[in-house]
Design an enzyme around this catalytic site. Structure first.
Site, PDB file in Angstrom:
ATOM      1  CG  HIS A 131      -1.889   0.995   1.409  1.00  5.93           C
ATOM      2  ND1 HIS A 131      -1.614   2.291   1.780  1.00  5.93           N
ATOM      3  CD2 HIS A 131      -3.226   0.932   1.227  1.00  5.93           C
ATOM      4  CE1 HIS A 131      -2.743   2.975   1.836  1.00  5.93           C
ATOM      5  NE2 HIS A 131      -3.741   2.184   1.495  1.00  5.93           N
ATOM      6  CG  ASP A 208       0.681  -2.112   6.276  1.00 13.33           C
ATOM      7  OD1 ASP A 208      -0.240  -2.319   7.087  1.00 13.33           O
ATOM      8  OD2 ASP A 208       0.535  -1.442   5.239  1.00 13.33           O
ATOM      9  CD  GLN A 211      -6.508  -4.690   4.212  1.00 12.51           C
ATOM     10  OE1 GLN A 211      -7.421  -5.453   4.542  1.00 12.51           O
ATOM     11  NE2 GLN A 211      -6.742  -3.466   3.781  1.00 12.51           N
ATOM     12  CE  LYS A 234      -7.283  -0.447   6.041  1.00 10.84           C
ATOM     13  NZ  LYS A 234      -8.067   0.020   4.900  1.00 10.84           N
ATOM     14  CB  CYS A 372      -3.615   3.124  -1.687  1.00 11.70           C
ATOM     15  SG  CYS A 372      -4.938   4.294  -1.405  1.00 11.70           S
TER      16      CYS A 372
HETATM   17  N1  PMP Z   1      -1.722  -0.468   4.629  1.00  8.49           N
HETATM   18  C1  PMP Z   1      -2.637  -1.283   4.093  1.00  8.49           C
HETATM   19  C2  PMP Z   1      -2.209  -2.651   3.638  1.00  8.49           C
HETATM   20  C3  PMP Z   1      -3.953  -0.865   3.953  1.00  8.49           C
HETATM   21  O1  PMP Z   1      -4.851  -1.668   3.401  1.00  8.49           O
HETATM   22  C4  PMP Z   1      -4.323   0.440   4.384  1.00  8.49           C
HETATM   23  C5  PMP Z   1      -5.747   0.957   4.228  1.00  8.49           C
HETATM   24  N2  PMP Z   1      -6.272   0.818   2.951  1.00  8.49           N
HETATM   25  C6  PMP Z   1      -3.340   1.245   4.961  1.00  8.49           C
HETATM   26  C7  PMP Z   1      -2.058   0.757   5.072  1.00  8.49           C
HETATM   27  C8  PMP Z   1      -3.653   2.621   5.453  1.00  8.49           C
HETATM   28  O2  PMP Z   1      -4.509   2.567   6.531  1.00  8.49           O
HETATM   29  P1  PMP Z   1      -5.132   3.917   7.154  1.00  8.49           P
HETATM   30  O3  PMP Z   1      -5.534   4.770   5.995  1.00  8.49           O
HETATM   31  O4  PMP Z   1      -6.270   3.437   7.951  1.00  8.49           O
HETATM   32  O5  PMP Z   1      -4.076   4.541   7.961  1.00  8.49           O
END
Ligand code: PMP
Length: 414
Positions: A131, A208, A211, A234, A372
């Site tokens: 991401h 990270d 997920q 999430k 993203c």
């Molecule tokens: N890393 C991953 C793998 C994600 O899926 C996401 C959210 N789509 C993020 C980071 C960012 O999370 P947040 O916008 O809640 O900080």
């Protein structure tokens, strides 16, 4: 006497669904099929009610007040830290920084841990499947320091080339990064193995976990990483909540990122001293009600147990994959051996955004776009995909309705 085999536990998805008020609504006159859980999950009533109760009965600022309400709010906020620490098996609650989500958690590591030590010639290693939150902060601090960001490759199935990742762990690498689970492909990365290789070379590893935490039990000690970032929204919690777990030695050495109230010991114009970890990283008034909600979300996971959740979600993933393979011209992106219930796909000859719009008219909420993850889209040579991401409160009937809707949309577009 012969031991009786334990009967398989049946996951009562209808009972679970009754806990999620939003799932009963309809969209465009059709029953909602919510398959955008990797974007944000829905919230059980217990989370919504916990936040409501907080504002109705306990609301006050944390840490600053000695009155009863202040104590109650502080206890609730600090209680969330305890729960999160236990949820990911952190060795100490003091190693958990409460943040607004993974984005803030990773930026904290980028600016407070990485940047002060980075110099020209250093490298930060990430992967092609990340991401943007696990790419762009590294690029920003690399640009300030003259360091370089490198990305380990993946294969067509959407699996990380682990051999190559390990080969890229050269002495120039000052920090290695990887997603526990890909938000686009669902791929589960072998974090333990990667962490072991990083430790051998003395390279800290950031994971990270955004997920991963909604789907599987996480044990940061067993994983053996140095930093683990999570997002609350999430995992059934409110938006604007999350955490960073980091080994104490790193947190002690890191300078504060944000300055302000609540993160100091004493402020003087000739030298300010800072609070102990974790508070030195938590300047200003936090999202107190949000963390009250996140506590309730963790209680909800505890009430179901990840064994039951995982078994059900894997059944849903297998069923959805099988049903999608029946749709002519449909290509699935991401067929890793170990996956969480996330399916990216495209239909030959159709734009992802058109399809998402038409699916919405059928009541089906999926995400279309780059998720993203531009470098991943570049790897597959597509501008966008559709993504159906499932949660434990989804059903086989919803998958059937989704496939019916897809076939309808296909007819309209072909
Ligand atoms: N890393 C991953 C793998 C994600 O899926 C996401 C959210 N789509 C993020 C980071 C960012 O999370 P947040 O916008 O809640 O900080």
């Amino acid at each position: 006497m012969n031991a009786q085999p334990t009967p398989p536990t049946v996951f009562d998805v209808q009972r679970v669904r009754a806990d999620f008020p939003l799932l009963t609504r309809s969209v465009h006159g059709k029953p909602l099929v919510y398959f955008d859980n990797a974007n944000t999950s829905q919230k059980p009533a217990s989370v919504i009610e916990a936040m409501d109760e907080h504002y109705r009965r306990h609301n006050a600022n944390v840490a600053r007040a000695v009155h009863q309400l202040g104590e109650e709010s502080t206890a609730a906020y600090e209680g969330a830290r305890d729960k999160l620490a236990r949820f990911i098996n952190a060795p100490s609650r003091d190693e958990l920084i409460l943040t607004s989500g993974t984005t803030q958690s990773i930026n904290l590591v980028a600016y407070s841990y990485a940047l002060p030590g980075l110099k020209s010639g250093d490298t930060i290693l990430t992967t092609v499947m990340e991401h943007h939150a696990n790419i762009v902060p590294w690029q920003l601090v690399a640009a300030r320091s003259g360091a370089t960001v490198k990305a380990a490759p993946i294969d067509e199935r959407g699996e990380l080339d682990v051999e190559q990742y390990i080969a890229m762990l050269t002495p120039e690498v000052k920090l290695a990064c990887v997603a526990h689970v890909s938000n686009v492909l669902g791929t589960v990365n072998p974090v333990r193995e990667i962490a072991r290789e990083c430790r051998k070379r003395g390279i800290p590893l950031l994971v990270d976990g955004s997920q991963a935490v909604p789907h599987r039990p996480v044990d940061v000690q067993a994983l053996g990483c140095d930093f683990y970032a999570v997002t609350g929204h999430k995992m059934l919690g409110p938006t604007g909540t999350g955490a960073l777990w980091a080994k104490r030695e790193h947190l002690e050495a890191m300078p504060p990122f944000f300055g302000g109230g609540d993160m100091i010991r004493e402020v003087r114009f000739n030298g300010t001293t800072f609070a102990d970890v974790p508070h030195k990283f938590e300047a200003g008034t936090p999202n107190i009600a949000g963390f009250v909600g996140l506590s309730a979300a963790i209680d909800y996971y505890d009430s179901l147990g990840f064994e039951a959740i995982h078994t059900w979600e894997q059944q849903l993933l297998a069923y959805a994959t099988e049903r999608l393979r029946e749709v002519p011209g449909l290509r699935i992106f991401g067929e890793a051996a170990q996956k969480e219930p996330v399916i990216s796909f495209l239909l030959e000859g159709a734009q992802a955004s058109d399809m998402a719009t038409l699916l919405d008219l059928q009541g089906v909420a999926v995400r279309s776009g780059h998720h993203c993850a531009h470098p991943l889209m570049q790897f597959y040579g597509v501008p966008a995909t559709l993504r159906a991401s499932l949660a434990f409160y989804n059903t086989r009937e919803e998958i059937d309705a989704f496939v019916v809707a897809l076939l309808k949309v296909r007819k309209l577009l072909m």
